[in-house]
Structures are given as structure tokens and as C-alpha cells.
Scaffold this motif. Structure first.
Motif, mmCIF file in Angstrom:
data_model
loop_
_atom_site.group_PDB
_atom_site.id
_atom_site.type_symbol
_atom_site.label_atom_id
_atom_site.label_comp_id
_atom_site.label_asym_id
_atom_site.label_seq_id
_atom_site.Cartn_x
_atom_site.Cartn_y
_atom_site.Cartn_z
ATOM 1 N N ALA A 186 -11.432 13.061 14.234
ATOM 2 C CA ALA A 186 -12.680 12.380 13.887
ATOM 3 C C ALA A 186 -12.457 11.433 12.714
ATOM 4 N N ASN A 187 -13.196 10.366 12.711
ATOM 5 C CA ASN A 187 -13.112 9.387 11.636
ATOM 6 C C ASN A 187 -13.779 9.961 10.380
ATOM 7 N N PRO A 188 -13.023 10.151 9.283
ATOM 8 C CA PRO A 188 -13.623 10.734 8.072
ATOM 9 C C PRO A 188 -14.624 9.813 7.392
ATOM 10 N N PHE A 189 -14.611 8.535 7.763
ATOM 11 C CA PHE A 189 -15.537 7.575 7.153
ATOM 12 C C PHE A 189 -16.709 7.232 8.069
ATOM 13 N N ARG A 190 -16.876 7.964 9.161
ATOM 14 C CA ARG A 190 -18.024 7.746 10.044
ATOM 15 C C ARG A 190 -19.079 8.808 9.740
ATOM 16 N N VAL A 191 -20.249 8.367 9.291
ATOM 17 C CA VAL A 191 -21.320 9.279 8.899
ATOM 18 C C VAL A 191 -22.505 9.046 9.830
ATOM 19 N N VAL A 192 -23.016 10.133 10.424
ATOM 20 C CA VAL A 192 -24.162 10.053 11.339
ATOM 21 C C VAL A 192 -25.397 10.597 10.615
ATOM 22 N N ALA A 193 -26.457 9.800 10.598
ATOM 23 C CA ALA A 193 -27.713 10.209 9.963
ATOM 24 C C ALA A 193 -28.744 10.534 11.044
ATOM 25 N N THR A 194 -29.441 11.660 10.850
ATOM 26 C CA THR A 194 -30.598 11.999 11.678
ATOM 27 C C THR A 194 -31.750 12.282 10.727
ATOM 28 N N ILE B 34 -17.122 2.544 5.003
ATOM 29 C CA ILE B 34 -17.896 3.664 5.530
ATOM 30 C C ILE B 34 -18.830 3.138 6.610
ATOM 31 N N THR B 35 -18.815 3.760 7.785
ATOM 32 C CA THR B 35 -19.718 3.391 8.879
ATOM 33 C C THR B 35 -20.876 4.390 8.933
ATOM 34 N N LEU B 36 -22.087 3.867 8.825
ATOM 35 C CA LEU B 36 -23.280 4.717 8.922
ATOM 36 C C LEU B 36 -23.963 4.459 10.260
ATOM 37 N N VAL B 37 -24.136 5.547 11.054
ATOM 38 C CA VAL B 37 -24.828 5.463 12.339
ATOM 39 C C VAL B 37 -26.165 6.197 12.197
ATOM 40 N N ASN B 38 -27.260 5.470 12.385
ATOM 41 C CA ASN B 38 -28.594 6.075 12.242
ATOM 42 C C ASN B 38 -29.088 6.516 13.619
ATOM 43 N N ASN B 39 -28.957 7.818 13.907
ATOM 44 C CA ASN B 39 -29.437 8.372 15.170
ATOM 45 C C ASN B 39 -30.843 8.945 15.061
ATOM 46 N N LYS C 117 -35.998 5.278 8.845
ATOM 47 C CA LYS C 117 -35.020 4.397 8.200
ATOM 48 C C LYS C 117 -34.132 5.228 7.277
ATOM 49 N N HIS C 118 -32.822 4.854 7.197
ATOM 50 C CA HIS C 118 -31.880 5.561 6.325
ATOM 51 C C HIS C 118 -30.869 4.563 5.760
ATOM 52 N N ASN C 119 -30.197 4.991 4.697
ATOM 53 C CA ASN C 119 -29.036 4.255 4.186
ATOM 54 C C ASN C 119 -28.098 5.262 3.544
ATOM 55 N N ILE C 120 -26.920 4.778 3.092
ATOM 56 C CA ILE C 120 -26.004 5.625 2.340
ATOM 57 C C ILE C 120 -25.609 4.881 1.081
ATOM 58 N N HIS C 121 -25.683 5.580 -0.047
ATOM 59 C CA HIS C 121 -25.501 4.955 -1.361
ATOM 60 C C HIS C 121 -24.571 5.849 -2.171
ATOM 61 N N PHE C 122 -23.473 5.287 -2.682
ATOM 62 C CA PHE C 122 -22.489 6.041 -3.449
ATOM 63 C C PHE C 122 -22.742 5.829 -4.942
ATOM 64 N N LEU C 123 -22.811 6.953 -5.697
ATOM 65 C CA LEU C 123 -23.114 6.918 -7.130
ATOM 66 C C LEU C 123 -21.994 7.585 -7.914
ATOM 67 N N ILE D 56 -31.340 0.789 7.131
ATOM 68 C CA ILE D 56 -31.360 0.354 8.530
ATOM 69 C C ILE D 56 -32.353 1.183 9.336
ATOM 70 N N ASP D 57 -32.794 0.612 10.449
ATOM 71 C CA ASP D 57 -33.722 1.298 11.341
ATOM 72 C C ASP D 57 -32.982 2.321 12.195
ATOM 73 N N GLY D 58 -33.765 3.224 12.809
ATOM 74 C CA GLY D 58 -33.183 4.177 13.740
ATOM 75 C C GLY D 58 -32.542 3.484 14.920
ATOM 76 N N GLY D 59 -31.411 4.028 15.384
ATOM 77 C CA GLY D 59 -30.714 3.451 16.518
ATOM 78 C C GLY D 59 -29.782 2.304 16.167
ATOM 79 N N THR D 60 -29.579 2.035 14.888
ATOM 80 C CA THR D 60 -28.698 0.934 14.481
ATOM 81 C C THR D 60 -27.559 1.473 13.616
ATOM 82 N N THR D 61 -26.569 0.584 13.343
ATOM 83 C CA THR D 61 -25.360 0.958 12.606
ATOM 84 C C THR D 61 -25.079 -0.075 11.531
ATOM 85 N N THR D 62 -24.524 0.376 10.417
ATOM 86 C CA THR D 62 -24.128 -0.540 9.351
ATOM 87 C C THR D 62 -22.841 -0.041 8.713
#
Length: 368
Positions: A246-254, A273-278, A282-288, A305-311
């Protein structure tokens, strides 16, 4: 007070079935099915979906067959009663009395009717007891009529009850302020015809035992299905190649969780980092740099991003250490630890493509 012994007349074509456990089982099956569908559609972790579905299937099948069998038995008994088939003789005691005007509500809450209802628990451990029925005919003005009927499988049970236990008459005698004097009548009667089936009852303990058994059986079936599925998706025979890592930089959001609580990367290197919003929200990923801190590096704050999209989020990692990531819209539910370690993955997280091996035909020396 009159005490008379009579025989029942014909009850008419009324069929009164006993309370059944099967509607409760069907309701439990629907609950299991709904929970399974929620897990399948909204939660990435499918551990409980299979067991819940199994419980729903088992509960439904048992309820369908059990309900059908019980209904057939009840119809058979009703038909036997209609055609005058021989049935065991049962006995009933009917007590009638009149409640004084204006005493009905008091009798229901804390008076004579309340006590008569409570006596049902004391009667159930008596040999031969089958049923207690209390019927009230409320009157707008004047006395209200009350009928109390106990049913017994044999005359001995009724006789023992009258000799050894507190009877309906004993209870009624305590409420002289509620009962109209001279209105109490008692009838000991033989049941000539009755299609009501009282030979089999489900107690509370039996009902919960059945539900627990159905749940356990369903969970076992579902767990077996999950185990079979996990084995069938593993490395099989016939030379099948194992699944890529699995890709360690692929993150799936639900809604509302990340599929990773920890992300690891190498130090002082560019990563993507690839964020997939399933989910639907709306979701995002933010590193602090820490919880409640500031953005870790330029570009480390991903767009919402909206649901069903990727960034994607691309930035350069800092030195070795532990940092933090979250969704800015759901910080309490969606967060985790960002670890930077020596030798950690960098780039996009995808494994490097295998270089093709040179074949003899492709060699410039081939054929010389």
C-alpha cells in the motif's frame, strides 16, 4: 356475593393467538441488516459488516420458518375447534364487580385494578394456571363494571388456588371504598370451546436466550465469511503475484475519519501526500509542527475538497521528529501523528518501477 358454577356457551368464531416471539426476531434481523449496510457504505473497516449480515440472515430465516410453523399450528387448532374436535377440558373462574363512580382512575393507578394486574406474577408459578384477563367497562356516569377471568388447565389447579393462595376475592375484599357493595359475583365454569392456544408460552428469559443465540450464530457465520474472504484474497496457487504494498502517502477520508492514524516519511525530502475524499462532507489534510501549532512547511496545508474528489499536498519534510496532521473541518475526529524518521519513504510513496531485464535477443552481441 354470588358464587355460581356454570358451563361456557359457544365462544363464537373468534381466534385469539398468543403473543408471538417472531415479530421481535424480525425486528432484530432488520436491526442487524441496517447496521451491516451502514458499515458497508460508510465505514472502511469491514470487520463487523460480515458478522452483522450473518446475524441478519440467520435471524430472518429462523423467524420466517418459526412464524410459518406457529401460524400453521394456530390454524390447525382453530380448525379443530371449528369442527368440534376433542380438546382437553379447561376451567375458568370469572369474578365481576362494580367500581364506585369516580374511582376508575384511582383503581388503575394504585387501587384494586393495579393489585389484580400485579397478581399475575404470583399466579404463574401455580400448577395448572394458564391465563389472567381483566376487562373494564368504563361508565361516564355511575359505576364501572369490571370482569376478572383466570383460566386453568384442570379443576384441581383451580381448587388448589382457591384453597392455598390469595384469590381475586381476597384482593377485592380489601377495597371496600372502591367496590360497590353487593355487586361481587363469582362463576366457576368449564370451558366448552376455546380456540386460544395457551399450551406454550415464551417467557422473557426464553426470548432473550433465542435472540442471543441468533446473534451468536450470525456473528460466527459472518466471521467465517470474513475469514474465507481474507484467505481467498491472499497469495493463491498458480503463480499469482502478491498484491503490491500500500502507498504510505495515500490517505482516504470518510465522514469523519482518516484511514491512517500515523504517516511516516524520510527527513529533509520532498513528499507528495494524496488525499482521497470518499465521504460526503468536505475534508482536507493539514500538517502542523504540533497539535494546536503552525503549518509544518510551505505547501503542507492541503485544500478543502468535496466528497468524491482527490487532491495532493506536496512539501519538504523537516528533520527527524514527531509532528501532527488533521482535517481543519473536523479536528477532533480526524487527526494523527506525522513521523519523520531516517530511511522513511519519500517522493510520492509509490514503489519504484522494476527495470526490464535485457533479453538475449536484445543484446547487441546476439548472433555474433
Amino acid at each position: 356475593m354470588d358464587h355460581q358454577a356454570n358451563g361456557h356457551g359457544n365462544h363464537g368464531e373468534v381466534h385469539l393467538p398468543d403473543p408471538s416471539i417472531w415479530p421481535l426476531v424480525v425486528g432484530a434481523a432488520a436491526l442487524f441488516l441496517g447496521a451491516a449496510l451502514i458499515y458497508w457504505s460508510r465505514v472502511d473497516d469491514q470487520t463487523f459488516a460480515g458478522p452483522l449480515l450473518g446475524a441478519a440472515i440467520v435471524s430472518t430465516l429462523i423467524a420466517v420458518f418459526g412464524w410459518a410453523y406457529e401460524d400453521g399450528q394456530m390454524r390447525k387448532k382453530a380448525a379443530e375447534g371449528h369442527h368440534g374436535g376433542a380438546k382437553p377440558t379447561r376451567y375458568t373462574q370469572v369474578v365481576t364487580f362494580a367500581l364506585a363512580e369516580g374511582k376508575l382512575e384511582q383503581a388503575r393507578k394504585s387501587g384494586i385494578i393495579h393489585d389484580l394486574e400485579s397478581s399475575d406474577n404470583q399466579l404463574r408459578d401455580l400448577d395448572g394456571f394458564q391465563d389472567l384477563r381483566i376487562i373494564v367497562s368504563p361508565a361516564a356516569t355511575g359505576p364501572s363494571q369490571v370482569l376478572v377471568e383466570t383460566t386453568w388447565s384442570d379443576r384441581e389447579g383451580l381448587a388448589t388456588y382457591e384453597e392455598t393462595r390469595q384469590t381475586m376475592l381476597d384482593i377485592i375484599a380489601r377495597y371496600t371504598d372502591e367496590v360497590v357493595p353487593g355487586t361481587v359475583q363469582v362463576f366457576d365454569m368449564e370451558v366448552i370451546r376455546d380456540t386460544k392456544d395457551v399450551t406454550f408460552r415464551f417467557g422473557t428469559g426464553a426470548a432473550f436466550t433465542i435472540i442471543a443465540g441468533l446473534m451468536l450464530g450470525g456473528f460466527m457465520i459472518g466471521a467465517g465469511l470474513n475469514l474465507f474472504a481474507s484467505e481467498s484474497t491472499g497469495t493463491g496457487g498458480g503463480g499469482e503475484a502478491p498484491a503490491p504494498p500500500a502507498n504510505p502517502f495515500r490517505v482516504v477520508a470518510t465522514d469523519n475519519r482518516f484511514d491512517k492514524k500515523e504517516i511516516t516519511a524520510g527527513p529533509n525530502a520532498e513528499i507528495t501526500i494524496t488525499l482521497v475524499n470518499n465521504g460526503r462532507a468536505k475534508h482536507n489534510i493539514h500538517f502542523l509542527d504540533k497539535k494546536g501549532g503552525t503549518t509544518l512547511a510551505p505547501g503542507a496545508e492541503g485544500e478543502i475538497i468535496d466528497g468524491g474528489t482527490t487532491t495532493t499536498v506536496t512539501f519538504t519534510t523537516p528533520g527527524v521528529g514527531e509532528y501532527y496532521f488533521l482535517c481543519d473541518l473536523h479536528p477532533d475526529q480526524m487527526n494523527g501523528t506525522f513521523r519523520v524518521v531516517e530511511g522513511g519513504p519519500v517522493g510520492t510513496g509509490e514503489p519504484p518501477a522494476a527495470s526490464p531485464e535485457a533479453s538475449p535477443a536484445a543484446s547487441p552481441m546476439a548472433g555474433n
